[in-house]
Design a protein around this motif. Structure first.
Motif, PDB file in Angstrom:
ATOM      1  N   PRO A   1      -2.384  -2.692   0.352  1.00 34.94           N
ATOM      2  CA  PRO A   1      -1.606  -2.810   1.573  1.00 34.94           C
ATOM      3  C   PRO A   1      -0.676  -3.939   1.563  1.00 34.94           C
ATOM      4  O   PRO A   1       0.502  -3.763   1.995  1.00 34.94           O
ATOM      5  N   TYR A   2      -1.099  -5.174   0.974  1.00 37.25           N
ATOM      6  CA  TYR A   2      -0.054  -6.317   1.199  1.00 37.25           C
ATOM      7  C   TYR A   2       1.090  -6.232   0.343  1.00 37.25           C
ATOM      8  O   TYR A   2       2.231  -6.403   0.764  1.00 37.25           O
TER       9      TYR A   2
ATOM     10  N   LEU B   1     -11.240  -3.098  -1.867  1.00 33.46           N
ATOM     11  CA  LEU B   1     -12.528  -2.169  -1.805  1.00 33.46           C
ATOM     12  C   LEU B   1     -11.993  -0.612  -1.843  1.00 33.46           C
ATOM     13  O   LEU B   1     -12.906   0.154  -2.429  1.00 33.46           O
ATOM     14  N   PHE B   2     -10.965  -0.253  -1.341  1.00 38.24           N
ATOM     15  CA  PHE B   2     -10.618   1.164  -1.256  1.00 38.24           C
ATOM     16  C   PHE B   2      -9.235   1.339  -2.212  1.00 38.24           C
ATOM     17  O   PHE B   2      -8.488   2.208  -1.489  1.00 38.24           O
ATOM     18  N   ALA B   3      -9.007   0.563  -3.179  1.00 40.95           N
ATOM     19  CA  ALA B   3      -7.971   0.720  -4.045  1.00 40.95           C
ATOM     20  C   ALA B   3      -7.625   2.238  -4.473  1.00 40.95           C
ATOM     21  O   ALA B   3      -6.707   2.776  -4.486  1.00 40.95           O
ATOM     22  N   GLU B   4      -8.697   2.759  -4.746  1.00 42.01           N
ATOM     23  CA  GLU B   4      -8.648   4.226  -5.474  1.00 42.01           C
ATOM     24  C   GLU B   4      -8.248   5.139  -4.333  1.00 42.01           C
ATOM     25  O   GLU B   4      -7.608   6.126  -4.548  1.00 42.01           O
ATOM     26  N   GLU B   5      -8.501   5.024  -2.999  1.00 41.46           N
ATOM     27  CA  GLU B   5      -8.221   5.832  -1.825  1.00 41.46           C
ATOM     28  C   GLU B   5      -6.768   5.706  -1.409  1.00 41.46           C
ATOM     29  O   GLU B   5      -6.265   6.633  -0.729  1.00 41.46           O
ATOM     30  N   ILE B   6      -6.012   4.507  -1.625  1.00 41.33           N
ATOM     31  CA  ILE B   6      -4.906   4.221  -0.708  1.00 41.33           C
ATOM     32  C   ILE B   6      -3.628   4.865  -1.510  1.00 41.33           C
ATOM     33  O   ILE B   6      -3.815   4.682  -2.878  1.00 41.33           O
ATOM     34  N   ALA B   7      -3.023   5.740  -0.968  1.00 35.55           N
ATOM     35  CA  ALA B   7      -1.803   6.349  -1.570  1.00 35.55           C
ATOM     36  C   ALA B   7      -0.806   5.252  -1.989  1.00 35.55           C
ATOM     37  O   ALA B   7      -0.560   4.415  -1.521  1.00 35.55           O
TER      38      ALA B   7
ATOM     39  N   ARG C   1       9.111   1.510   6.406  1.00 39.91           N
ATOM     40  CA  ARG C   1       8.543   0.058   6.653  1.00 39.91           C
ATOM     41  C   ARG C   1       7.010   0.006   7.089  1.00 39.91           C
ATOM     42  O   ARG C   1       6.667   0.769   7.970  1.00 39.91           O
ATOM     43  N   ILE C   2       6.386  -0.621   6.475  1.00 34.69           N
ATOM     44  CA  ILE C   2       4.930  -1.072   6.856  1.00 34.69           C
ATOM     45  C   ILE C   2       4.632  -2.444   7.479  1.00 34.69           C
ATOM     46  O   ILE C   2       4.642  -3.390   7.139  1.00 34.69           O
ATOM     47  N   PRO C   3       4.826  -2.362   8.840  1.00 35.98           N
ATOM     48  CA  PRO C   3       4.404  -3.667   9.654  1.00 35.98           C
ATOM     49  C   PRO C   3       3.287  -4.436   9.624  1.00 35.98           C
ATOM     50  O   PRO C   3       2.372  -3.732   9.593  1.00 35.98           O
ATOM     51  N   LEU C   4       3.178  -5.568   9.565  1.00 30.73           N
ATOM     52  CA  LEU C   4       2.053  -6.434   9.494  1.00 30.73           C
ATOM     53  C   LEU C   4       1.972  -7.098  10.794  1.00 30.73           C
ATOM     54  O   LEU C   4       2.768  -7.751  11.296  1.00 30.73           O
TER      55      LEU C   4
ATOM     56  N   ARG D   1      -4.635  -8.624   8.871  1.00 37.26           N
ATOM     57  CA  ARG D   1      -3.479  -8.114   9.012  1.00 37.26           C
ATOM     58  C   ARG D   1      -3.225  -6.812   8.486  1.00 37.26           C
ATOM     59  O   ARG D   1      -1.999  -6.236   8.543  1.00 37.26           O
ATOM     60  N   CYS D   2      -4.090  -6.379   7.762  1.00 39.15           N
ATOM     61  CA  CYS D   2      -3.934  -5.098   6.772  1.00 39.15           C
ATOM     62  C   CYS D   2      -3.892  -3.733   7.841  1.00 39.15           C
ATOM     63  O   CYS D   2      -4.833  -3.780   8.685  1.00 39.15           O
ATOM     64  N   PRO D   3      -3.141  -2.885   7.652  1.00 40.54           N
ATOM     65  CA  PRO D   3      -2.924  -1.649   8.543  1.00 40.54           C
ATOM     66  C   PRO D   3      -4.278  -0.746   8.136  1.00 40.54           C
ATOM     67  O   PRO D   3      -4.258   0.231   8.955  1.00 40.54           O
ATOM     68  N   VAL D   4      -4.890  -0.911   7.040  1.00 39.99           N
ATOM     69  CA  VAL D   4      -5.860   0.181   6.760  1.00 39.99           C
ATOM     70  C   VAL D   4      -7.214  -0.375   6.750  1.00 39.99           C
ATOM     71  O   VAL D   4      -8.203   0.163   6.009  1.00 39.99           O
ATOM     72  N   ALA D   5      -7.413  -1.567   7.359  1.00 42.69           N
ATOM     73  CA  ALA D   5      -8.831  -2.276   7.078  1.00 42.69           C
ATOM     74  C   ALA D   5      -9.625  -1.513   7.878  1.00 42.69           C
ATOM     75  O   ALA D   5      -9.636  -0.667   8.783  1.00 42.69           O
TER      76      ALA D   5
END
Length: 356
Positions: free
Chosen positions: A244-245, A315-321, A264-267, A286-290
């Motif tokens: 996400p970062y 932890l969820f790298a495999e699930e993040i698009a 844009r992905i705002p933090l 700061r993570c938008p998908v925490a």
């Protein structure tokens, strides 16, 4: 399998922070368990926000700072110290005017490292200086001038020539182009690539300019608060980032064509203090998908199941698009940016002439 030129294993660097005359100093961990390799003839880029530890890592590699823990291997063994290390590993700093002795001519500045390491006889120093000036695209007559008489781009070319004078195998470029104009940045980046093709030198390229990093690097490591959170081939990391970062950094990069970039992905929130890190994942605040699990486990770098040379600390790298970007290759993207920059500069110059 070929042995890496440089290997960093669980590298750490601590700085004591004074808490007052009668209190024990607090420890700020600037680098926390860095694992990284650089192969011969390869360019590895380090990117991240200010204060993430990029320059600290570069100075440790160059021998300007000691590591607090972990291992550094150069050609499979601990690197030499002092003069012997400087012979193999050189560094180019951000401000060439501050790194060049103003009382020495360009010729003296470039000849000094070669003479110090006994690479050329004193009588042949002039010839070696001329060769290096030609290599970095400067006329031989520049050798008689002083740093203050040169432009910023010329001074950085002199700094590059000075670094090449020891015939190093690795050069640390610590924000080596960030103080220059955009058009000059591209010239220096192309120069470094050309020198790499000619000499086979490896580069550790530290920068916050993602467009330039995409253009120049083979692999990219993204740092956040002293840790590498994503690392992989430059093409894959820029076209399909998974952390996400990294996605937020790339989405915030200005595009030369309006509307051509990824959404844009705002933090939200501020970067946590290194002296008071959040529990679990240090990016979770700061993570938008925490998720709740992020507060209990500190993720370490691990390869994706679909790409073992692409490592993510999530932890969820495999699930993040993956972040999808338009299909524009890096050189074309850079050229578009330079064209817009020159157009803006021309318009500003015309406006100034009209007002005067």
């Amino acid at each position: 399998m070929t042995q890496p030129l440089l290997t960093l294993r669980a590298l750490t660097r601590d700085f004591p922070i004074s808490a007052g005359a009668f209190r024990k100093p607090r420890i700020l961990r600037a680098l926390d368990g860095i694992d990284l390799t650089i192969n011969a003839g390869e360019t590895v880029a380090l990117v991240g926000e200010s204060g993430c530890g990029k320059s600290t890592l570069g100075r440790i590699v160059a021998g300007l700072l000691p590591a607090s823990g972990g291992a550094i291997l150069f050609d499979g063994k601990p690197p030499a110290r002092g003069k012997a290390r400087a012979r193999q590993i050189q560094i180019i700093l951000q401000d060439p005017f501050g790194s060049l002795n103003p009382k020495m001519t360009v010729g003296e500045l470039i000849a000094e490292p070669a003479l110090l390491h006994d690479l050329v006889p004193r009588g042949e120093a002039h010839r070696r200086v001329a060769e290096l000036l030609q290599l970095v695209g400067l006329p031989e007559g520049v050798a008689a001038r002083y740093p203050h008489a040169l432009s910023g781009g010329q001074r950085q070319r002199v700094a590059i020539a000075r670094a090449l004078a020891t015939e190093p195998r690795l050069i640390v470029c610590d924000e080596a182009v960030s103080a220059l104009d955009v058009s000059v940045q591209a010239q220096i980046a192309n120069l470094l690539q050309d020198i790499q093709r000619r000499t086979g030198v490896s580069l550790l390229f530290i920068s916050h300019g993602l467009s330039l990093v995409e253009h120049i690097s083979d692999r990219v490591a993204v740092m956040y608060l002293g840790r590498i959170v994503e690392e992989g081939p430059a093409e894959r990391l820029f076209t399909a980032p998974r952390h996400p970062y990294t996605q937020a950094l790339i989405s915030a990069t200005p595009e030369p064509v309006p509307g051509a970039g990824a959404p844009r992905i705002p933090l939200t929130g501020e970067v946590p203090s290194p002296l008071s890190l959040p529990s679990g994942c240090r990016f979770r605040s700061r993570c938008p998908v925490a998720r709740p699990a992020c507060s209990g486990t500190d993720p370490m770098l691990a390869p994706l199941s679909t790409a073992h040379d692409h490592r993510i600390a999530c932890l969820f790298a495999e699930e993040i698009a993956p972040l999808v970007r338009p299909d524009v290759d890096p050189p074309e993207r850079l050229m578009r940016a330079l064209a817009l920059y020159r157009r803006a500069a021309d318009l500003q110059k015309t406006s100034q002439e009209t007002s005067s």
